[in-house]
Enzyme design. Structure first.
Site, PDB file in Angstrom:
ATOM      1  N   HIS A 187       0.814  -1.210   0.000  1.00  0.00           N
ATOM      2  CA  HIS A 187       0.000   0.000   0.000  1.00  0.00           C
ATOM      3  C   HIS A 187       0.854   1.270   0.000  1.00  0.00           C
ATOM      4  O   HIS A 187       0.332   2.359  -0.232  1.00  0.00           O
ATOM      5  CB  HIS A 187      -0.991  -0.002   1.175  1.00  0.00           C
ATOM      6  CG  HIS A 187      -0.410   0.324   2.511  1.00  0.00           C
ATOM      7  ND1 HIS A 187      -0.018  -0.639   3.411  1.00  0.00           N
ATOM      8  CD2 HIS A 187      -0.167   1.508   3.126  1.00  0.00           C
ATOM      9  CE1 HIS A 187       0.437  -0.073   4.513  1.00  0.00           C
ATOM     10  NE2 HIS A 187       0.365   1.236   4.367  1.00  0.00           N
TER      11      HIS A 187
ATOM     12  N   ASP B  57       0.377  -7.561   1.650  1.00  0.00           N
ATOM     13  CA  ASP B  57       0.765  -6.158   1.804  1.00  0.00           C
ATOM     14  C   ASP B  57       2.287  -6.002   1.821  1.00  0.00           C
ATOM     15  O   ASP B  57       2.840  -5.281   2.655  1.00  0.00           O
ATOM     16  CB  ASP B  57       0.151  -5.555   3.066  1.00  0.00           C
ATOM     17  CG  ASP B  57       0.207  -4.020   3.062  1.00  0.00           C
ATOM     18  OD1 ASP B  57       0.325  -3.443   1.972  1.00  0.00           O
ATOM     19  OD2 ASP B  57       0.143  -3.419   4.151  1.00  0.00           O
TER      20      ASP B  57
ATOM     21  N   SER C 175       4.718   2.746   7.646  1.00  0.00           N
ATOM     22  CA  SER C 175       4.359   1.603   6.809  1.00  0.00           C
ATOM     23  C   SER C 175       5.519   1.185   5.926  1.00  0.00           C
ATOM     24  O   SER C 175       6.134   2.008   5.243  1.00  0.00           O
ATOM     25  CB  SER C 175       3.161   1.954   5.920  1.00  0.00           C
ATOM     26  OG  SER C 175       2.007   2.134   6.684  1.00  0.00           O
TER      27      SER C 175
END
Length: 610
Positions: A83, A114, A196
């Site tokens: 993402h 992910d 992230s």
């Protein structure tokens, strides 16, 4: 001028003495700090200094955000989140704590897990993290989360937060997306938007996970004390798949499970075309262990399933009619190919910060304190974010060739490199480009049965103990399991000839898949795949020496393959071919073939690129 009173002077002297004594006490206490505490502090500083050079600050093009990553090899391979890179484009800019900005290209994507793999360019000696063993992580272990939260690292110096591992083997539901965090690590170290894709390090400085998800519901956009990292052991299973440049998929058993009142986990439904069904698994059978782990809940089952790529063969122990049985099952694809290419990046409860531009500066007359939280101008020294994004707008011309677009791939260029690498490993067998005519191989089986195998462009034929087995080739011809019970040995040998003569160019699809444990038990092997009509062959190359050790051919989907394993090679007319190989279909051995003679007829020479 009024003189101070004696009482005032005396009070001042007393206060000064008290303050001096207090300062002395503080100094004394500072000196008296436990040496173990200071040593632990120094150790933390040293660990951070050691791993910080491997932490990557990722900046997306067009102001689409960014995030973090971590280098895992000296040639620039780095892990991040799907993402994060989905909004960054095929090329991006990445900063390291040496103060330099590097170009990077997308390599492979795992939308379900992910995970993304990128490669930083311009060096072959990048600092990189040491991969740890996430299965050894326990609740209460110390951990460091590092990265680029809120895109603060415009000077490329990563932020570090320190905390404990709150839980292991956590399962996070997809929640309306295909993102599924299976077997992940829960930490209380602050993980915020921008973290992230960044690394989670153990107390020893080993990479144990990739940060990607946090519990932010009803808590705003800041850390809530519950962050989740994708385990590095899961990523190890997918790493070669990611290096293939593909958009990779996770696996399903082809069966669902449910919990019984007594706590046992049983099969609730199963596809009859699944490998698990062909191996004997049925409804109401109890799952005992899966992938070597005991299964005591539905989530534990999903955790194990979620760490494997599709196509891997995994051990499964089950109980049927009070009898314990062990099988090895090949896992099915979890998604349709179209599901793996979402139009919009999906972010797992980790909203990404928007890089701030001129519109976010305080307006004239507006005090900084009146600016909304998170939109105040940064005073961190470094490269202005606007310049970073401007530089990321287009890749340098010298790197443009490193991205090749093709459906089903994140970057087909990397797949081409692996195809060439494994094709070169076949050079040791000899040059087959000038023997594209009819091949005739003869010998006997382990049961003393004579055989003759003929391989031609329009068909394949086997005479086994004087019994003929013909197979016509061409458009519209049905590919069958011939000879019966072999899984399709004739089409399998035809595929071998195509591989040796044409090196994949005669297949309608040809790709490097990644790696997997051979037969679910053996060492890791690299896998090349060729597809032609309904038939598909996987060739297995030893990762240590590059030798072809065998192959599996499915004459049609959802069947047991013809599994060929090479025992030895022989020299025939100056070229090497399997002198002895075994053939198995499912759990049943078909025969061992020993080739004694080989006639390889000349044919039209095959030029490179034909």
């Amino acid at each position: 001028m009024t003189r101070p009173s004696f009482r005032f002077v005396l009070g001042a002297i007393f206060l000064a003495s008290a303050m001096a004594a207090r300062a002395d006490d503080v100094a004394q206490s500072a000196v008296a700090v436990d040496a173990g505490v200071l040593a632990a502090q120094q150790r933390r500083v040293e660990v951070v200094e050691k791993v910080a050079p491997s932490v990557v600050a990722i900046f997306a093009r067009g102001g689409a955000g960014g995030g973090s990553g971590v280098l895992i090899s000296p040639d620039g391979y780095a892990l991040s989140n799907f993402h994060v890179t989905s909004g960054a484009g095929n090329f991006m800019k990445c900063g390291l704590n040496d103060g330099r900005l590097y170009d990077a290209v997308i390599v492979g994507l795992d939308p379900t897990g992910d995970v993304a793999l990128i490669q930083l360019l311009g060096r072959d000696d990048f600092p990189h993290a040491t991969l740890g063993d996430s299965d050894r992580v326990r609740p209460g272990d110390w951990a460091y989360a590092m990265g680029n939260p809120f895109l603060l690292a415009t000077d490329f110096q990563p932020t570090v937060t320190y905390g404990i591992v709150s839980g292991v083997h956590r399962y996070q539901y997809p929640a309306g997306t295909i993102l599924e965090y299976a077997d992940c690590i829960q930490v209380d170290a602050s993980i915020n938007p921008g973290n992230s894709g960044g690394p989670l390090f153990s107390d020893e400085g080993e990479l144990i996970g990739i940060n990607g998800r946090g519990s932010f519901e009803k808590r705003g956009r800041v850390n809530s004390g519950a962050g989740y990292a994708i385990s590095i052991n899961q990523i190890k299973n997918f790493l070669d798949h990611l290096k293939s440049g593909r958009i990779v998929d996770h696996a399903t058993l082809g069966a669902t499970v449910a919990a019984e009142r007594d706590g046992s986990i049983v099969v609730g439904a199963i596809l009859e075309e699944s490998d698990a069904y062909r191996r004997g698994l049925r409804i109401d059978d109890e799952i005992v262990t899966f992938g070597g782990r005991p299964i005591r809940s539905v989530n534990q089952f999903k955790n194990v399933l979620g760490i494997y790529p599709k196509g891997w063969t995994i051990p499964l122990v089950y109980r049927q009619d009070n009898e314990r049985r062990e099988i090895h099952v090949r896992l099915r694809a979890l998604h349709r190919e179209s599901e793996l290419r979402p139009k919009q990046p999906q972010r797992p409860n980790m909203p990404m910060p928007r890089p701030r531009g001129p519109e976010d500066q305080p307006k004239e007359g507006d005090p900084e304190k009146d600016q909304p939280e998170g939109r105040r101008p940064r005073q961190v020294p470094g490269i202005p974010i606007e310049r970073i994004l401007q530089q990321a707008a287009a890749p340098p011309a010298k790197y443009k060739h490193m991205f090749v677009e093709k459906p089903g791939y994140a970057n087909y260029w990397f797949n081409q490199q692996h195809q060439e690498r494994l094709s070169q490993a076949l050079d040791a067998w000899g040059d087959f480009s000038n023997v594209a005519g009819v091949w005739q191989l003869a010998g006997s089986t382990d049961r003393g049965l004579p055989f003759t195998l003929k391989l031609a462009a329009d068909g394949v034929g086997l005479i086994l103990a004087e019994r003929p087995f013909p197979l016509k080739l061409g458009i519209g011809e049905e590919v069958t399991d011939d000879p019966p019970g072999s899984g399709g040995l004739l089409i399998s040998m035809h595929h071998l000839k195509l591989l040796l003569v044409h090196r994949g160019k005669e297949f309608t699809e040809f790709e490097y898949l990644g790696s997997e444990p051979l037969d679910g038990r053996g060492p890791r092997v690299d896998v090349l795949v060729g597809r032609l009509s309904t038939a598909e062959t996987h060739w297995y190359f030893d990762q240590t020496d590059g030798k072809l050790v065998g192959w599996d051919t499915w004459h049609m989907p959802d069947t047991d393959p013809c599994a060929v394993r090479i025992a030895s090679l022989g020299d025939f007319e100056g070229k090497k071919l399997p002198a002895e190989f075994t053939v198995r279909r499912g759990d049943v051995a078909y025969a061992t073939f020993q080739i004694e003679t080989a006639q390889l007829a000349p044919g039209k020479p095959v030029a490179a690129g034909d």
